[in-house]
Design a protein around this motif. Structure first.
Motif, PDB file in Angstrom:
ATOM      1  N   SER A  33     -10.004   1.583 -10.215  1.00  0.00           N
ATOM      2  CA  SER A  33     -10.608   1.460  -8.897  1.00  0.00           C
ATOM      3  C   SER A  33     -11.296   2.741  -8.511  1.00  0.00           C
ATOM      4  N   SER A  41      -9.977  -3.616 -11.099  1.00  0.00           N
ATOM      5  CA  SER A  41     -10.693  -4.286 -10.032  1.00  0.00           C
ATOM      6  C   SER A  41     -10.297  -5.754  -9.985  1.00  0.00           C
ATOM      7  N   THR A  74     -16.827  -6.827   7.310  1.00  0.00           N
ATOM      8  CA  THR A  74     -16.686  -6.280   5.964  1.00  0.00           C
ATOM      9  C   THR A  74     -15.952  -7.262   5.067  1.00  0.00           C
ATOM     10  N   LEU A  78     -17.374  -9.726   1.758  1.00  0.00           N
ATOM     11  CA  LEU A  78     -16.672  -9.784   0.468  1.00  0.00           C
ATOM     12  C   LEU A  78     -16.211 -11.196   0.128  1.00  0.00           C
ATOM     13  N   MET A 170     -15.743   0.067   3.308  1.00  0.00           N
ATOM     14  CA  MET A 170     -15.889  -0.930   2.254  1.00  0.00           C
ATOM     15  C   MET A 170     -14.898  -0.677   1.121  1.00  0.00           C
ATOM     16  N   ASP A 171     -14.678   0.586   0.790  1.00  0.00           N
ATOM     17  CA  ASP A 171     -13.744   0.939  -0.280  1.00  0.00           C
ATOM     18  C   ASP A 171     -12.324   0.502   0.078  1.00  0.00           C
ATOM     19  N   SER A 174     -12.255  -3.532   0.393  1.00  0.00           N
ATOM     20  CA  SER A 174     -12.442  -4.235  -0.886  1.00  0.00           C
ATOM     21  C   SER A 174     -11.271  -3.995  -1.829  1.00  0.00           C
ATOM     22  N   THR A 175     -10.707  -2.779  -1.811  1.00  0.00           N
ATOM     23  CA  THR A 175      -9.536  -2.502  -2.643  1.00  0.00           C
ATOM     24  C   THR A 175      -8.351  -3.339  -2.188  1.00  0.00           C
ATOM     25  N   GLU A 179     -11.338  -7.021  -4.140  1.00  0.00           N
ATOM     26  CA  GLU A 179     -12.759  -7.309  -4.326  1.00  0.00           C
ATOM     27  C   GLU A 179     -13.550  -6.015  -4.531  1.00  0.00           C
ATOM     28  N   GLU A 180     -12.986  -5.096  -5.305  1.00  0.00           N
ATOM     29  CA  GLU A 180     -13.614  -3.787  -5.488  1.00  0.00           C
ATOM     30  C   GLU A 180     -15.004  -3.864  -6.111  1.00  0.00           C
ATOM     31  N   GLU A 182     -17.207  -6.253  -6.023  1.00  0.00           N
ATOM     32  CA  GLU A 182     -18.175  -6.743  -5.047  1.00  0.00           C
ATOM     33  C   GLU A 182     -18.429  -5.689  -3.970  1.00  0.00           C
ATOM     34  N   GLY A 183     -17.390  -4.972  -3.569  1.00  0.00           N
ATOM     35  CA  GLY A 183     -17.570  -3.905  -2.603  1.00  0.00           C
ATOM     36  C   GLY A 183     -18.500  -2.826  -3.114  1.00  0.00           C
TER      37      GLY A 183
END
Length: 335
Positions: A33, A41, A74, A78, A170-171, A174-175, A179-180, A182-183
């Motif tokens: 990640s 991910s 956000t 995602l 976003m980090d 998404s983490t 959905e890392e 896609e983020g």
């Protein structure tokens, strides 16, 4: 007069720029990640680093409550639909608490939760398995109460009051949601679009800019670290040094300006918007009209959806803001 690229063209340029990196991105996504977490991910468990310590998430969350400024949008970007969300900009329950750029992304409308003083009982009743509060006050008591309900992702490590930037938000989200990849794609796409716009407007380089606002309590301006200033700086502008030199107020992301000192907001360009007052309270203000930037036509006054998108700073809102704001900046800098 230099004309801006339509957003669809800017995004096409961004997509082409990213296409050459897709193979590397795919291979990277298999190995771990970004700065916000650990693990492959999309794979669990993951660990998210926050100001309140590391948070381990064992399984992909299914019931998400999104409370922080922009957290709901956000998650939606995602592909995750929160069951509860805060509506910071008063878009309304009838609009699912999101701007027009994000409407239609919910299959089922979320429960709208309060912002500064959320109902913890209402949050608990939604039986969340994760709570997102990545762009908020960073208050320990609030975090502790939310954590007693479900795993909570607060502001980032080293983060400050409502100053979580677009990339960090976003980090974190998404983490936490698995959905890392896609983020990362959404961040790269947005940054490429902004960069393409900046490259198309070299005349904006080194022009000073003030991001100003007026409320029922008076005038204010945003400082570096706020999404309002950050986007303008990414487009090539420099923050007005007169504003940068002021001490931030308790919000941490803005300064108060008295009417007697309104000339402090004067710059090569001023971007201003009203908050819960009529726009004419800016445009009809005699002191506003006397500012050099205003008399020269180098001002941009925005309201409604443009102002909301510009203020929100999510990936979806940034696309909308770029499309709407850039032509106004062009007009203001070519008069």
């Amino acid at each position: 007069m230099r004309r801006t690229l339509p957003l669809v063209s800017v995004l096409a340029v961004a997509a082409l720029a990213l296409a050459g990196c897709s193979a590397d991105s795919d291979s990277d996504s298999d190995s771990g990640s970004g700065s916000g977490g650990g693990g492959a991910s999309g794979g669990f468990p993951v660990t998210v680093e926050t100001a309140f310590g590391d948070v381990r998430i064992d399984e992909k969350p299914q019931r998400v409550v999104a409370l922080g400024w922009g957290d709901a949008e956000t998650a939606l970007a995602l592909g995750v639909q929160p069951v509860g969300a805060s509506d910071w900009l008063a878009f309304g329950e009838e609009n699912d608490g999101v701007g027009p750029w994000a409407q239609g992304l919910y299959d089922t409308s979320p429960e709208i939760i309060g912002t500064l003083e959320p109902s913890y009982e209402a949050i608990a009743a939604l039986e969340p398995d994760i709570i997102l509060d990545t762009k908020g006050s960073g208050d320990q008591e609030r975090y502790d109460r939310l954590s007693s309900i479900a795993t909570t992702i607060g502001v980032p490590e080293g983060g400050a009051n409502y100053l979580t930037d677009f990339e960090d938000q976003m980090d974190l989200v998404s983490t936490a949601l698995g959905e890392e990849a896609e983020g990362d794609r959404l961040v790269e796409r947005s940054e490429a679009a902004v960069e393409a716009t900046a490259d198309a407007h070299p005349e904006w380089d080194d022009l000073t800019v003030t991001a100003a606002t007026k409320t029922s309590e008076g005038w204010g301006a945003y400082i570096e670290g706020s999404e309002r200033v950050d986007l303008l700086e990414e487009l090539g502008f420099d923050q007005n040094p007169e504003i940068a030199a002021l001490t931030p107020n308790s919000s941490g992301f803005s300064v108060s300006i008295s009417s007697e000192q309104l000339d402090l907001i004067d710059a090569d360009v001023i971007v201003a918007f009203p908050i819960f007052i009529d726009t004419t309270e800016i445009t009809d203000d005699p002191q506003w009209k006397q500012l050099d930037a205003v008399t020269a036509g180098h001002d941009v006054v925005i309201d409604g959806d443009i102002s909301s998108a510009y203020s929100l700073g999510t990936s979806l809102a940034r696309d909308y803001a770029l499309e709407q704001l850039v032509p106004l900046l062009e007009a203001a800098t070519t008069r």
